[in-house]
Write a protein that holds these residues in place. Structure first.
Motif, PDB file in Angstrom:
ATOM      1  N   GLU A 245       0.827  -1.207   0.000  1.00  0.00           N
ATOM      2  CA  GLU A 245       0.000   0.000   0.000  1.00  0.00           C
ATOM      3  C   GLU A 245       0.866   1.264   0.000  1.00  0.00           C
ATOM      4  OE1 GLU A 245      -2.563  -0.310   3.316  1.00  0.00           O
ATOM      5  OE2 GLU A 245      -3.911  -1.784   2.386  1.00  0.00           O
ATOM      6  N   ALA A 248       2.225   1.548  -3.373  1.00  0.00           N
ATOM      7  CA  ALA A 248       1.173   2.006  -4.286  1.00  0.00           C
ATOM      8  C   ALA A 248       0.826   3.466  -4.063  1.00  0.00           C
ATOM      9  CB  ALA A 248      -0.054   1.133  -4.106  1.00  0.00           C
ATOM     10  N   ALA A 249       0.838   3.865  -2.772  1.00  0.00           N
ATOM     11  CA  ALA A 249       0.545   5.270  -2.481  1.00  0.00           C
ATOM     12  C   ALA A 249       1.607   6.194  -3.078  1.00  0.00           C
ATOM     13  CB  ALA A 249       0.464   5.471  -0.975  1.00  0.00           C
ATOM     14  N   LYS A 250       2.847   5.758  -2.960  1.00  0.00           N
ATOM     15  CA  LYS A 250       3.904   6.561  -3.548  1.00  0.00           C
ATOM     16  C   LYS A 250       3.767   6.623  -5.061  1.00  0.00           C
ATOM     17  CE  LYS A 250       7.322   5.657   0.068  1.00  0.00           C
ATOM     18  NZ  LYS A 250       8.645   5.061   0.376  1.00  0.00           N
ATOM     19  N   ALA A 251       3.407   5.461  -5.661  1.00  0.00           N
ATOM     20  CA  ALA A 251       3.250   5.440  -7.109  1.00  0.00           C
ATOM     21  C   ALA A 251       2.053   6.289  -7.541  1.00  0.00           C
ATOM     22  CB  ALA A 251       3.081   4.011  -7.595  1.00  0.00           C
ATOM     23  N   ARG A 252       0.986   6.184  -6.778  1.00  0.00           N
ATOM     24  CA  ARG A 252      -0.180   7.010  -7.118  1.00  0.00           C
ATOM     25  C   ARG A 252       0.113   8.491  -6.950  1.00  0.00           C
ATOM     26  NH1 ARG A 252      -2.867   2.920  -4.278  1.00  0.00           N
ATOM     27  NH2 ARG A 252      -2.906   4.246  -2.414  1.00  0.00           N
ATOM     28  N   GLN A 253       0.818   8.775  -5.872  1.00  0.00           N
ATOM     29  CA  GLN A 253       1.158  10.183  -5.652  1.00  0.00           C
ATOM     30  C   GLN A 253       2.030  10.724  -6.794  1.00  0.00           C
ATOM     31  OE1 GLN A 253       3.101  10.847  -1.954  1.00  0.00           O
ATOM     32  NE2 GLN A 253       3.025  13.091  -2.108  1.00  0.00           N
ATOM     33  N   GLN A 255       1.946   9.703  -9.893  1.00  0.00           N
ATOM     34  CA  GLN A 255       1.180   9.806 -11.128  1.00  0.00           C
ATOM     35  C   GLN A 255      -0.180  10.479 -10.924  1.00  0.00           C
ATOM     36  OE1 GLN A 255       0.845   5.873 -12.743  1.00  0.00           O
ATOM     37  NE2 GLN A 255       3.067   5.647 -13.018  1.00  0.00           N
ATOM     38  N   GLU A 256      -0.418  11.002  -9.742  1.00  0.00           N
ATOM     39  CA  GLU A 256      -1.736  11.550  -9.420  1.00  0.00           C
ATOM     40  C   GLU A 256      -2.120  12.697 -10.364  1.00  0.00           C
ATOM     41  OE1 GLU A 256      -4.121  13.438  -5.602  1.00  0.00           O
ATOM     42  OE2 GLU A 256      -2.014  12.838  -5.413  1.00  0.00           O
ATOM     43  N   ASP A 259      -2.662  11.312 -14.004  1.00  0.00           N
ATOM     44  CA  ASP A 259      -3.788  10.403 -14.242  1.00  0.00           C
ATOM     45  C   ASP A 259      -5.094  10.908 -13.636  1.00  0.00           C
ATOM     46  OD1 ASP A 259      -1.944   8.794 -15.433  1.00  0.00           O
ATOM     47  OD2 ASP A 259      -1.666   7.486 -13.667  1.00  0.00           O
ATOM     48  N   LYS A 260      -5.130  12.104 -13.127  1.00  0.00           N
ATOM     49  CA  LYS A 260      -6.313  12.572 -12.406  1.00  0.00           C
ATOM     50  C   LYS A 260      -7.536  12.615 -13.316  1.00  0.00           C
ATOM     51  CE  LYS A 260      -7.877  16.305  -9.438  1.00  0.00           C
ATOM     52  NZ  LYS A 260      -7.523  17.619  -8.816  1.00  0.00           N
ATOM     53  N   ALA A 263      -8.545   9.099 -14.384  1.00  0.00           N
ATOM     54  CA  ALA A 263      -9.173   8.352 -13.281  1.00  0.00           C
ATOM     55  C   ALA A 263     -10.592   8.810 -13.039  1.00  0.00           C
ATOM     56  CB  ALA A 263      -8.336   8.519 -12.017  1.00  0.00           C
TER      57      ALA A 263
END
Length: 601
Positions: A245, A248-253, A255-256, A259-260, A263
């Motif tokens: 997690e 994943a949080a770092k990866a989402r952050q 690409q946030e 990909d906003k 998404a």
């Protein structure tokens, strides 16, 4: 006068003193003082009394030996040995001295001759006396010997008889002693055999007890090891999940921003698709089900599967229940299972013992008989719901036994949960909204699972149980159901099934007193297991219950104190974090504290 011994010697003859001549028969009678022979006179001077010895037949001892002696008084004494014919009754004793004097004077050697003759006669007389006495004494000795021999024979025969009597008495005593000894020996042997048997039984019981304790200790260690392993695996999974997690949080952050928009577009598309599917499923279910029925599609499908499995088991035992010849065998199985279920208590030892007992019973039957035993056991557990109402802790050992046995007999849980859901639809969970415009009271009560009781006073002969009785039965059955779901064992209806049940209850069921009571019962027993398994997700679910479900529940109270009480219980359950603590009775001790040696009477 003739001699009594047949000789011509006058009376007794004794020459000299007692020590000068020994008679052969002198020992036959005691010696007495010498007596003067009749017809013989003695002339002794007074001065010569001490000198002269005993006189025998008128002759002094010195003259008998031929000594020509005279006394100091110069008295002359002459004697004559008279013949037997010379003495008579009329003779004058005084004339003897004169005649003796003249005879001696005329015959100087007459005394010596007379003496020799007397000695010869005396010897003959003594020999005759000795022979006579010896013959007499021999005769008397023979008589005495014969008497003694007779007496000795009598004594000998008496002694032999007594010896025989003593021998027989000794034999009798010996036989009696031997008999007593044999009896005592037999008694001791019986005692030893009894003691040996008791010791052997005691040793056997001790060995069995030690083996049982060893097996239980191994089982306990195995369970502890398994629990530690599961805890380690769970912690490892939690760490791995947290790591993933975080990554994943770092990866989402990262690409946030990029990909906003995509998404958001994808989320809108998925939401629209989900709403369309939900509307379609709801429309399809509404076309088939009652408009007041509230149940999720997954719960309804699962309930249908359990009902079908239960119907199969009941169809399999129908030939047995219809056959009167199997009545005794069925009653025996029911009695044994009733005893086993009633003996289940809240200790790990008793749970293991009862699992083994029921396993042995179910393994000993096959085919329809096993189905009958499984259904009977499930029914006996459900009948314990009254005990569970009074003592909520009793649900845990019953659920433990059922789940452990389901590893060997999978149809047991199907039968148990199928019977619970048939008796209480809220166990699906399934409920009806009480809308008088859409459903009648009777249909509502039947749909909710109210029992119909016989009542001759009612128009139809039947009446429904009261809401209070229904709530009590609901509590007992849902506590059993939740205890089965929270068992941390290989379990098809385990904690994941409990999660689904709580989610379906919050999402689908109406907010009323019955669903609130069901939630209280399930969360009280299974909430700790749900929190242990899902942690943050379960906390979020409880937040949803706190924010959305409780306000809706209080809105339907309308003066119903029972609904308000249930709402307060659920609120304190969430706010106080009761789910973080294991419920009472879940962690069962290894043994009953009263069975420990220090607590025994």
């Amino acid at each position: 006068m003739s001699s009594p011994y047949g000789d011509s010697i006058v009376k007794r003859l004794n020459f000299g003193s007692a020590g000068s001549f020994s008679s052969p028969v002198s020992h036959l009678r005691p010696r007495t003082q010498p007596r003067a022979s009749p017809g013989v006179s003695q002339h002794v001077t007074p001065g010569s009394a001490a000198r002269v010895g005993p006189v025998r037949y008128g002759l002094p001892q010195d003259e008998l030996h031929g000594d020509d002696r005279r006394s100091t008084s110069h008295h002359s004494v002459s004697y004559r040995v008279p013949d037997d014919d010379d003495v008579s009754d009329g003779d004058d004793a005084t004339s003897a001295p004169a005649a003796a004097g003249s005879a001696v004077a005329t015959r100087p050697y007459a005394v010596e001759e007379q003496r020799q003759l007397v000695e010869q006669q005396l010897l003959l007389s003594l020999e005759a006396v000795q022979s006579s006495k010896q013959a007499l004494w021999r005769q008397r000795l023979v008589e005495l010997e014969s008497q003694l021999a007779a007496k000795l024979n009598v004594v000998a025969s008496t002694a032999l008889r007594k010896q025989d009597d003593l021998a027989r008495a000794d034999q009798e005593l010996l036989r009696a002693a031997q008999q007593r000894r044999n009896e005592e020996l037999e008694k001791v042997q019986r005692s030893h055999r009894t003691e040996a048997s008791l010791q052997e039984q005691q040793i056997k019981r001790l060995m069995e007890q030690r083996e049982e304790e060893r097996r239980k200790e191994e089982e306990r260690k195995r369970r502890e090891e398994e629990q530690r392993r599961r805890e380690a695996e769970r912690e490892q999974a939690e760490r791995e999940r947290a790591r993933k997690e975080e990554e994943a949080a770092k990866a989402r952050q990262a690409q946030e921003e990029a990909d906003k928009k995509r998404a958001e577009a994808d989320a809108a598309a998925q939401k629209a698709e989900a709403e369309a599917k939900a509307k379609k499923a709801a429309a399809s279910a509404a076309s088939k089900a009652h408009p007041c029925l509230r149940v999720s599609a997954g719960a309804a499908e699962q309930a249908d599967q359990l009902a079908a499995r239960l119907a199969e088991l009941q169809a399999a035992i129908k030939p047995l229940t219809d056959d009167e010849g199997t009545k005794k065998a069925r009653r025996d199985i029911e009695k044994k299972l009733t005893v086993h279920v009633q003996q289940i208590s809240g200790t790990q030892n008793q749970v293991a013992v009862k699992c083994q007992d029921v396993y042995n019973l179910l393994s000993g039957v096959q085919g329809p008989w096993r189905a009958f035993a499984v259904l009977t056991f499930a029914n006996k557990i459900i009948k314990q719901q009254e005990l569970v109402q009074l003592n909520n802790k009793a649900a845990f050992p019953l659920a433990q036994v059922a789940v452990k046995l389901s590893a060997y007999f999978p149809e047991l849980l199907d039968a148990l949960l199928g019977l619970i859901q048939r008796s209480m639809p809220l166990a699906v969970p399934r409920a009806y909204a009480h809308d008088p415009g859409l459903i009648s009271n009777n249909a509502y009560y039947r749909g909710m699972g109210f029992e119909e009781l016989d009542d001759p006073a009612a128009p139809s002969g039947k009446v429904f149980e009261s809401p209070d009785e229904y709530l009590k039965r609901l509590e007992g059955l849902l506590l059993l159901y939740a205890a089965v779901m929270q068992v941390d064992e290989p379990n098809r209806f385990g904690v994941a099934h409990a999660w689904s049940w709580v989610a379906r209850c919050l999402n689908c069921l109406p907010t009323d007193r019955y669903t609130a009571k069901a939630l209280v019962a399930v969360l009280r027993v299974a909430g700790f297991s749900l929190f242990t398994r899902y942690r943050g997700q379960f906390v979020k679910m409880m937040g949803t219950l706190r924010r959305e479900y409780l306000p809706a529940l209080r809105a339907t109270a309308a003066g119903d104190d029972l609904i308000s009480a249930f709402a307060t219980l659920l609120e304190s359950y969430v706010d106080d974090g009761v789910f973080r603590r294991p419920p009472e009775g879940r962690n069962m001790p290894a043994f009953d504290i009263s069975s420990r040696p220090e607590n025994r009477a």
